[in-house]
Design a protein around this motif. Structure first.
Motif, short mmCIF file in Angstrom:
data_model
loop_
_atom_site.label_atom_id
_atom_site.label_comp_id
_atom_site.label_asym_id
_atom_site.label_seq_id
_atom_site.Cartn_x
_atom_site.Cartn_y
_atom_site.Cartn_z
N VAL A 76 9.12 47.12 89.01
CA VAL A 76 8.93 46.62 90.11
C VAL A 76 8.48 48.09 91.16
N PRO A 77 7.52 48.38 91.97
CA PRO A 77 7.51 49.54 92.74
C PRO A 77 8.60 49.69 93.48
N VAL A 78 9.32 50.94 93.28
CA VAL A 78 10.65 51.58 94.17
C VAL A 78 10.29 52.80 94.72
N ARG A 79 10.60 52.80 95.95
CA ARG A 79 10.51 53.66 96.96
C ARG A 79 11.82 54.35 97.22
N ARG A 80 12.13 55.60 96.79
CA ARG A 80 13.57 56.28 97.08
C ARG A 80 13.21 57.41 98.20
N ARG A 81 14.39 57.56 98.98
CA ARG A 81 14.21 58.42 100.12
C ARG A 81 14.37 60.00 99.47
N ALA A 82 13.98 60.75 100.25
CA ALA A 82 13.69 62.36 99.60
C ALA A 82 15.35 62.82 99.38
N LEU A 83 16.11 62.48 100.16
CA LEU A 83 17.60 63.20 99.78
C LEU A 83 18.08 62.48 98.72
N ARG A 84 17.90 61.22 98.29
CA ARG A 84 18.28 60.58 97.23
C ARG A 84 17.72 61.12 96.02
N LEU A 85 16.20 61.44 96.15
CA LEU A 85 15.66 61.94 94.96
C LEU A 85 16.33 63.36 94.64
N TRP A 86 16.30 64.20 95.84
CA TRP A 86 16.85 65.54 95.66
C TRP A 86 18.18 65.53 94.99
N LEU A 87 19.31 64.80 95.36
CA LEU A 87 20.64 64.78 94.90
C LEU A 87 20.55 64.27 93.55
N GLY A 88 19.81 63.13 93.18
CA GLY A 88 19.76 62.65 92.00
C GLY A 88 19.27 63.60 90.90
N THR A 89 18.12 64.20 91.33
CA THR A 89 17.61 65.41 90.28
C THR A 89 18.66 66.42 89.80
N ARG A 90 19.25 66.92 90.73
CA ARG A 90 20.29 67.91 90.71
C ARG A 90 21.46 67.66 89.69
N TYR A 91 22.03 66.29 90.15
CA TYR A 91 22.97 65.56 89.08
C TYR A 91 22.65 65.44 87.70
#
Length: 280
Positions: free
Chosen positions: A8-23
């Protein structure tokens, strides 16, 4: 998207993407250092004179609504990555990590903006285009007895099948450093990766210290397109491979992977329309 589930297409907020990437990057760095895995490295010895699997893919393709400068920059990025991967040698028990071998594809290392696929959109990004190399490496490895211990499927099917020579879902997406492609040598022989960026193609081969005892044929089952409630289409299949001895006698069949992807084009395109749009 888990195996067996409809994407299913998912759109995540920029902050969540930034934090998730670093984690996830930090977790992967720790695992590289503390996971107890013996990683492959570049070596010239022992010799690996037997060419066991080889493949080549075109460097330049025309995509609808995608500027060719991103394709040209992709070639620059591939040259840098290939320089790190060419000659990687797996002794018995060692593992090749795609991203550990290449390192972070940053501007400081000379990488430029190439084509990335992000949330179903084609966007420029530093180091873009390196999925072409991971796709090639995955496909070649499926034709060897090497063990793929980590592979991530593409979440989107970008273009129709006109002139496609491989089954849908036979590539491996990558994103530094936690969407990795990892290959372990569970054989008693030494394996060496050979990669070259030529004028028109990316060429690769697996070389071995001993002749191969089997050959492999990858094929798909249960292929289907599916209309979804949110208005788009998804594509699904399961990949298997047949195993033959070197005289062509079948000796087995093995499950490879299951694929589910959101389609970025209509499955109702005519053959003429499909032929006008190249494959990924």
């Amino acid at each position: 998207m888990r195996e067996g589930m409809t994407p299913v297409p998912v759109r995540r907020r920029a902050l969540r993407l930034w934090l998730g990437t670093r984690y996830f990057r930090a977790r992967r760095w720790l695992w590289w250092r503390l996971g107890g895995v013996s990683f492959a490295r570049r070596r010239t010895d022992p010799p690996c004179p037997y060419r066991c699997a080889a493949h080549a893919t075109p460097l330049m393709r025309r995509f609808k609504d995608v500027d060719m400068w991103m394709q040209k920059n992709k070639v620059k990025n591939l040259r840098l990555a290939v320089a790190r991967l060419d000659g990687m040698t797996l002794l018995p028990g060692e593992t090749l990590s795609y991203w550990r071998s290449i390192g972070n594809p940053s501007r400081r290392k000379g990488y430029v903006e190439g084509m990335l696929l992000r949330n179903g959109q084609v966007v420029p990004g530093v180091g873009g285009g390196l999925c072409q190399c991971s796709n090639l490496l995955y496909w070649m490895t499926l034709h060897t007895p090497l063990t793929i211990t980590e592979r991530h499927r593409h979440g989107y099917d970008v273009v129709p099948d006109a002139d496609r020579t491989q089954p849908f879902g036979s590539g491996a997406t990558c994103f530094y450093n936690y969407l990795d492609l990892m290959i372990r040598n569970d054989t008693p022989h030494v394996w060496r990766l050979s990669l070259r960026v030529m004028d028109a193609e990316l060429e690769g081969a697996w070389q071995c210290s001993a002749p191969q005892a089997f050959r492999y044929e990858v094929y798909e089952k249960e292929h289907r397109f599916q209309g979804e409630y949110w208005g788009g289409y998804t594509r699904h299949n399961v990949l298997f491979r047949r195993v033959f001895d070197m005289e062509g006698v079948p000796v087995g069949e093995e499950f490879v992977c299951e694929n589910h992807a959101i389609m970025m084009y209509s499955p109702m395109l005519s053959e003429r329309e499909q032929a006008a749009r190249p494959q990924e």
